[in-house]
Write an enzyme that holds these catalytic residues in place. Structure first.
Site, PDB file in Angstrom:
ATOM      1  N   ASP A   1       0.828  -1.203   0.000  1.00 23.81           N
ATOM      2  CA  ASP A   1       0.000   0.000   0.000  1.00 23.81           C
ATOM      3  C   ASP A   1       0.866   1.258   0.000  1.00 23.81           C
ATOM      4  O   ASP A   1       2.080   1.204   0.217  1.00 23.81           O
ATOM      5  CB  ASP A   1      -0.901   0.023   1.236  1.00 23.81           C
TER       6      ASP A   1
ATOM      7  N   TYR B   1       7.441  -9.826   7.032  1.00 27.68           N
ATOM      8  CA  TYR B   1       7.282  -8.388   7.236  1.00 27.68           C
ATOM      9  C   TYR B   1       7.848  -7.993   8.593  1.00 27.68           C
ATOM     10  O   TYR B   1       7.880  -8.800   9.531  1.00 27.68           O
ATOM     11  CB  TYR B   1       5.803  -7.989   7.216  1.00 27.68           C
TER      12      TYR B   1
END
EC number: 5.4.99.12
Length: 275
Positions: free
Chosen positions: A72, A133
């Site tokens: 994003d 992540y």
């Protein structure tokens, strides 16, 4: 794919038609100021920059890309993996791709780290078996200076032991409805977390996680929830209630994008020959 949304475990796609040479690339980028990975009509995206730079290496012919994860806006990547399909009549090698794209990507904060030739059946998205992540929190009274746009600033002291106790309840397969975005398009909310570790390094609190795939905003929503527990606003046991609720409103806030970074992507046969 969003900052944390990865490929659904679907059937393998058919090999691409001949006439193209497929190359795997490992890239890093600072997502600040960009609209995320996916190409947009009204702003600058990472995908748009990558494809434009690749196109310049083959006389402006189109070079389509596929990524292991669509980050994003504002989300960073230290080891994103993509593939590019170059025309097979283009005299190009690994070094020319890395250095040539590096030149054409200036002054943007997008860098090609490694390149490797792969077969037509290899797919950056569908061949991946895990993504990792890191979410980083700056935990101190003073706002960030050098680390602005790279961390979530939390003034209230965080207890990482409490955060880890809560995180342990999220390991393994679960229905993560409470931790996915309302607009998440994944067909199933079931995901399996292989790793969810929290540790402190001075003023930094790092949340490291690894799974085959993630739901839209899953990592950021987990970070927002763990922050509430680490700051003692919620008890550790609250995490169980949140999972069982299967309701996004039950969990914590969506942590801001700037603290999130895609660290790495794994494959059964690593095209970059990393050990």
């Amino acid at each position: 794919m969003s900052d944390t949304q990865a490929a659904e475990p679907l059937a393998e796609p058919a090999a691409e038609p001949t006439g193209l040479n497929r190359w795997a690339l490992r890239i890093e980028y600072d997502g600040t100021g960009y609209l995320g990975w996916q190409k947009q009509n009204d702003g600058t995206s990472i995908q748009g920059l990558i494809e434009a730079a690749a196109s310049k290496l083959v006389r402006n012919r189109p070079v389509p890309s596929i990524t292991a994860g669509r980050t994003d806006a504002g989300v960073h990547a230290a080891g994103m993996v993509i593939h590019l399909d170059f025309p097979d009549d283009a005299p190009i090698d690994a070094r020319q791709i890395r250095d040539g794209m590096g030149y054409h990507l200036k002054p943007h904060r997008v860098v090609v780290l490694e390149t490797a030739k792969v077969g037509p059946e290899w797919n950056a998205r569908f061949s991946a078996t895990w993504r990792s992540y890191r979410y980083t929190i700056l935990n101190r009274p003073a706002r960030p200076g050098l680390m602005e746009n790279r961390v979530w600033h939390i003034k209230r002291p965080l207890d990482v032991d409490l955060m880890q106790q809560a995180a342990n309840h999220l390991l393994g397969p679960h229905d993560f409805t409470s931790f996915r975005a309302v607009a998440c398009q994944a067909r199933s909310p079931i995901r399996t977390l292989d790793v969810l570790n929290i540790h402190r390094d001075g003023e930094l609190v790092m949340i490291d996680t690894k799974a085959r795939s993630f739901l839209h905003h899953q990592v950021r929503n987990m970070a927002g929830t763990l922050m509430m527990i680490g700051s003692r606003q919620w008890p550790v046991e609250k995490i169980i209630e949140i999972l069982e609720a299967k309701d996004r409103c039950a969990a914590g806030q969506t942590a801001p994008p700037e603290g999130l970074c895609l660290m790495d992507v794994g494959y059964p046969d690593d095209p970059f020959n990393r050990s």
